[in-house]
Design a protein around this motif. Structure first.
Motif, PDB file in Angstrom:
ATOM      1  N   PHE A 255      70.176  76.415  50.201  1.00 47.97           N
ATOM      2  CA  PHE A 255      70.788  75.636  51.278  1.00 47.97           C
ATOM      3  C   PHE A 255      69.777  75.372  52.396  1.00 47.97           C
ATOM      4  O   PHE A 255      68.737  76.023  52.500  1.00 47.97           O
ATOM      5  CB  PHE A 255      72.003  76.359  51.855  1.00 47.97           C
ATOM      6  N   THR A 256      70.144  74.397  53.237  1.00 44.88           N
ATOM      7  CA  THR A 256      69.404  74.106  54.457  1.00 44.88           C
ATOM      8  C   THR A 256      70.396  74.089  55.610  1.00 44.88           C
ATOM      9  O   THR A 256      71.459  73.458  55.508  1.00 44.88           O
ATOM     10  CB  THR A 256      68.693  72.748  54.380  1.00 44.88           C
ATOM     11  N   ALA A 257      70.081  74.782  56.692  1.00 37.71           N
ATOM     12  CA  ALA A 257      70.902  74.760  57.906  1.00 37.71           C
ATOM     13  C   ALA A 257      70.005  74.360  59.067  1.00 37.71           C
ATOM     14  O   ALA A 257      69.016  75.036  59.358  1.00 37.71           O
ATOM     15  CB  ALA A 257      71.532  76.124  58.160  1.00 37.71           C
ATOM     16  N   LEU A 258      70.330  73.244  59.690  1.00 40.19           N
ATOM     17  CA  LEU A 258      69.523  72.713  60.787  1.00 40.19           C
ATOM     18  C   LEU A 258      70.365  72.674  62.052  1.00 40.19           C
ATOM     19  O   LEU A 258      71.485  72.167  62.054  1.00 40.19           O
ATOM     20  CB  LEU A 258      69.025  71.311  60.451  1.00 40.19           C
ATOM     21  N   LEU A 259      69.816  73.217  63.115  1.00 39.88           N
ATOM     22  CA  LEU A 259      70.496  73.247  64.408  1.00 39.88           C
ATOM     23  C   LEU A 259      69.553  72.665  65.441  1.00 39.88           C
ATOM     24  O   LEU A 259      68.427  73.137  65.600  1.00 39.88           O
ATOM     25  CB  LEU A 259      70.850  74.685  64.781  1.00 39.88           C
ATOM     26  N   CYS A 260      69.998  71.614  66.155  1.00 42.76           N
ATOM     27  CA  CYS A 260      69.132  71.010  67.170  1.00 42.76           C
ATOM     28  C   CYS A 260      69.973  70.280  68.205  1.00 42.76           C
ATOM     29  O   CYS A 260      71.177  70.067  68.026  1.00 42.76           O
ATOM     30  CB  CYS A 260      68.128  70.059  66.528  1.00 42.76           C
ATOM     31  N   THR A 261      69.335  69.886  69.285  1.00 45.15           N
ATOM     32  CA  THR A 261      70.009  69.189  70.372  1.00 45.15           C
ATOM     33  C   THR A 261      70.358  67.760  69.952  1.00 45.15           C
ATOM     34  O   THR A 261      69.510  67.037  69.429  1.00 45.15           O
ATOM     35  CB  THR A 261      69.115  69.155  71.620  1.00 45.15           C
ATOM     36  N   LEU A 262      71.611  67.376  70.182  1.00 45.07           N
ATOM     37  CA  LEU A 262      72.022  65.996  69.925  1.00 45.07           C
ATOM     38  C   LEU A 262      72.002  65.179  71.210  1.00 45.07           C
ATOM     39  O   LEU A 262      71.600  64.026  71.216  1.00 45.07           O
ATOM     40  CB  LEU A 262      73.412  65.959  69.286  1.00 45.07           C
ATOM     41  N   SER A 263      72.467  65.787  72.289  1.00 50.21           N
ATOM     42  CA  SER A 263      72.418  65.143  73.601  1.00 50.21           C
ATOM     43  C   SER A 263      72.159  66.222  74.641  1.00 50.21           C
ATOM     44  O   SER A 263      71.956  67.395  74.308  1.00 50.21           O
ATOM     45  CB  SER A 263      73.747  64.415  73.900  1.00 50.21           C
ATOM     46  N   LYS A 264      72.162  65.845  75.903  1.00 54.85           N
ATOM     47  CA  LYS A 264      71.868  66.793  76.976  1.00 54.85           C
ATOM     48  C   LYS A 264      72.832  67.965  76.978  1.00 54.85           C
ATOM     49  O   LYS A 264      72.463  69.093  77.322  1.00 54.85           O
ATOM     50  CB  LYS A 264      71.921  66.071  78.327  1.00 54.85           C
ATOM     51  N   ASN A 265      74.075  67.733  76.549  1.00 50.96           N
ATOM     52  CA  ASN A 265      75.107  68.763  76.645  1.00 50.96           C
ATOM     53  C   ASN A 265      75.706  69.168  75.308  1.00 50.96           C
ATOM     54  O   ASN A 265      76.679  69.917  75.282  1.00 50.96           O
ATOM     55  CB  ASN A 265      76.237  68.272  77.567  1.00 50.96           C
ATOM     56  N   THR A 266      75.147  68.676  74.205  1.00 53.12           N
ATOM     57  CA  THR A 266      75.697  69.014  72.897  1.00 53.12           C
ATOM     58  C   THR A 266      74.595  69.423  71.920  1.00 53.12           C
ATOM     59  O   THR A 266      73.456  68.963  72.016  1.00 53.12           O
ATOM     60  CB  THR A 266      76.473  67.829  72.281  1.00 53.12           C
ATOM     61  N   THR A 267      74.967  70.286  70.990  1.00 50.91           N
ATOM     62  CA  THR A 267      74.074  70.744  69.930  1.00 50.91           C
ATOM     63  C   THR A 267      74.766  70.518  68.592  1.00 50.91           C
ATOM     64  O   THR A 267      75.952  70.816  68.450  1.00 50.91           O
ATOM     65  CB  THR A 267      73.742  72.234  70.095  1.00 50.91           C
ATOM     66  N   ILE A 268      74.032  69.995  67.627  1.00 51.22           N
ATOM     67  CA  ILE A 268      74.599  69.700  66.321  1.00 51.22           C
ATOM     68  C   ILE A 268      74.034  70.654  65.271  1.00 51.22           C
ATOM     69  O   ILE A 268      72.866  71.045  65.332  1.00 51.22           O
ATOM     70  CB  ILE A 268      74.335  68.231  65.905  1.00 51.22           C
ATOM     71  N   MET A 269      74.891  71.067  64.337  1.00 51.58           N
ATOM     72  CA  MET A 269      74.457  71.887  63.224  1.00 51.58           C
ATOM     73  C   MET A 269      74.841  71.194  61.925  1.00 51.58           C
ATOM     74  O   MET A 269      75.975  70.739  61.769  1.00 51.58           O
ATOM     75  CB  MET A 269      75.106  73.274  63.257  1.00 51.58           C
ATOM     76  N   VAL A 270      73.889  71.102  61.004  1.00 51.61           N
ATOM     77  CA  VAL A 270      74.117  70.477  59.704  1.00 51.61           C
ATOM     78  C   VAL A 270      73.807  71.507  58.621  1.00 51.61           C
ATOM     79  O   VAL A 270      72.726  72.096  58.609  1.00 51.61           O
ATOM     80  CB  VAL A 270      73.235  69.223  59.506  1.00 51.61           C
ATOM     81  N   VAL A 271      74.756  71.711  57.718  1.00 50.77           N
ATOM     82  CA  VAL A 271      74.568  72.637  56.599  1.00 50.77           C
ATOM     83  C   VAL A 271      74.695  71.846  55.306  1.00 50.77           C
ATOM     84  O   VAL A 271      75.684  71.138  55.099  1.00 50.77           O
ATOM     85  CB  VAL A 271      75.614  73.769  56.620  1.00 50.77           C
ATOM     86  N   ALA A 272      73.658  71.945  54.451  1.00 48.51           N
ATOM     87  CA  ALA A 272      73.645  71.190  53.195  1.00 48.51           C
ATOM     88  C   ALA A 272      73.166  72.078  52.056  1.00 48.51           C
ATOM     89  O   ALA A 272      72.170  72.793  52.196  1.00 48.51           O
ATOM     90  CB  ALA A 272      72.741  69.961  53.321  1.00 48.51           C
ATOM     91  N   THR A 273      73.875  72.033  50.945  1.00 48.57           N
ATOM     92  CA  THR A 273      73.460  72.768  49.743  1.00 48.57           C
ATOM     93  C   THR A 273      72.937  71.821  48.670  1.00 48.57           C
ATOM     94  O   THR A 273      72.212  72.238  47.773  1.00 48.57           O
ATOM     95  CB  THR A 273      74.625  73.580  49.163  1.00 48.57           C
ATOM     96  N   SER A 274      73.277  70.533  48.777  1.00 50.65           N
ATOM     97  CA  SER A 274      72.835  69.573  47.767  1.00 50.65           C
ATOM     98  C   SER A 274      71.374  69.181  47.958  1.00 50.65           C
ATOM     99  O   SER A 274      70.696  68.762  47.014  1.00 50.65           O
ATOM    100  CB  SER A 274      73.716  68.321  47.803  1.00 50.65           C
TER     101      SER A 274
END
Length: 296
Positions: A255-274
């Motif tokens: 799997f890959t799990a990526l966590l990073c800033t999306l905007s000044k006040n939000t953080t996005i996390m994406v989890v992918a196994t494919s």
């Protein structure tokens, strides 16, 4: 409306413990709240851009509470967007607690009839596990009966020792986000394009969940709270090392799990196994998402 606030006219939330024994708390969300407080400890937290959470610790000051409801009613309860009231399940003065709650509802209905009300029945961990459901159902019925159909009231049983408090606060934050349907639509499309299992949007300061999209069902209902605690601890470690947290990439053969800033006040996390090794591709898609979603 919260969606129309500017930095010059910020939204304000205020929390005041109302009862010296029960720790009952009142929280108001309005366009501006100010009052003179003597011997009151205050804390101020900013999140979601122009939303300010003001915590006023006035426990045991009955005169201050009476001043709120009698002399400052119009000033405090006007233009309220959200009110949070906390009951202590172990309170020995249930009658007094409900009387205060009724006064608050009356003031809110008079000045902000469209406000949403969230009631937390707190310290549920102190109730025997086999009795929790019935005890909460009984207290919830009393709370809702007192409110009647006048206001929109939601009730949560909470404890600091499990996920219930995190879930309740996430629901409250979610209710403050404008255009949630459009936001969820964008996240669902993004999740599909990235061939991700799940995409989660957090508020950057508190790491409460704002929204999420799930393409692959997950069995752990408490995963968001667990992830939030892990990231907050990691950010604390970064701060101690005088380093700035900007993101995190975890990848292995499954799997890959990526966590990073999306905007000044939000953080996005994406989890992918494919696509277990495609962190760079996911990051590129996040850059495109920033231009699609207009978040502050």
């Amino acid at each position: 409306m919260l969606s129309t606030r500017t930095s010059r006219s910020p939204s304000v939330a205020e929390v005041v413990p109302l009862h010296k024994r029960t720790g009952t708390a009142l929280q108001l969300l309005s366009c501006s709240v100010s009052c003179e407080c003597i011997t009151v400890v205050s804390r101020h937290v900013r999140f979601l851009g122009n939303l300010h959470l003001h915590l006023w610790d006035c426990g045991g000051q009955d005169d201050f509470y009476r001043n709120y409801l009698e002399n400052m009613r119009d000033h405090i309860f006007r233009s309220v967007e959200l009110l949070i009231y906390v009951f202590d399940i172990e309170s020995e003065e249930e009658g007094s607690d409900f009387a205060q709650y009724a006064e608050v509802l009356e003031a809110l209905e008079q000045h902000s009839p469209d406000a949403r009300v969230y009631v937390l029945v707190h310290k549920m961990d102190l109730v025997k596990e086999e009795l929790r459901e019935s005890v909460f159902a009984e207290r919830q019925a009393s709370i809702l009966d007192l409110a009647g159909s006048r206001l929109c009231v939601s009730c949560f049983g909470t404890s600091i020792w499990d996920e219930t408090l995190y879930r309740a606060w996430s629901d409250m934050v979610y209710s403050l986000v404008p255009n949630t349907a459009l936001l969820e639509s964008h996240l669902n499309d993004f999740c599909t394009v990235c061939q991700a299992d799940e995409v989660v949007l957090f508020e950057s300061t508190t790491f409460l969940v704002i929204s999420h999209a799930t393409c692959t069902p997950h069995t752990d209902a408490h995963r968001f709270e667990k992830i939030s605690n892990i990231i907050k601890q990691f950010k604390l470690s970064c701060r101690k090392a005088q380093a700035q947290f900007e993101g995190m990439l975890l990848t292995n053969s499954t799997f890959t799990a990526l966590l990073c800033t999306l905007s000044k006040n939000t953080t996005i996390m994406v989890v992918a196994t494919s696509l277990p090794t495609q962190g760079t591709l996911i990051l590129s898609n996040i850059r495109r998402l920033r231009t699609t979603i207009n978040l502050k």
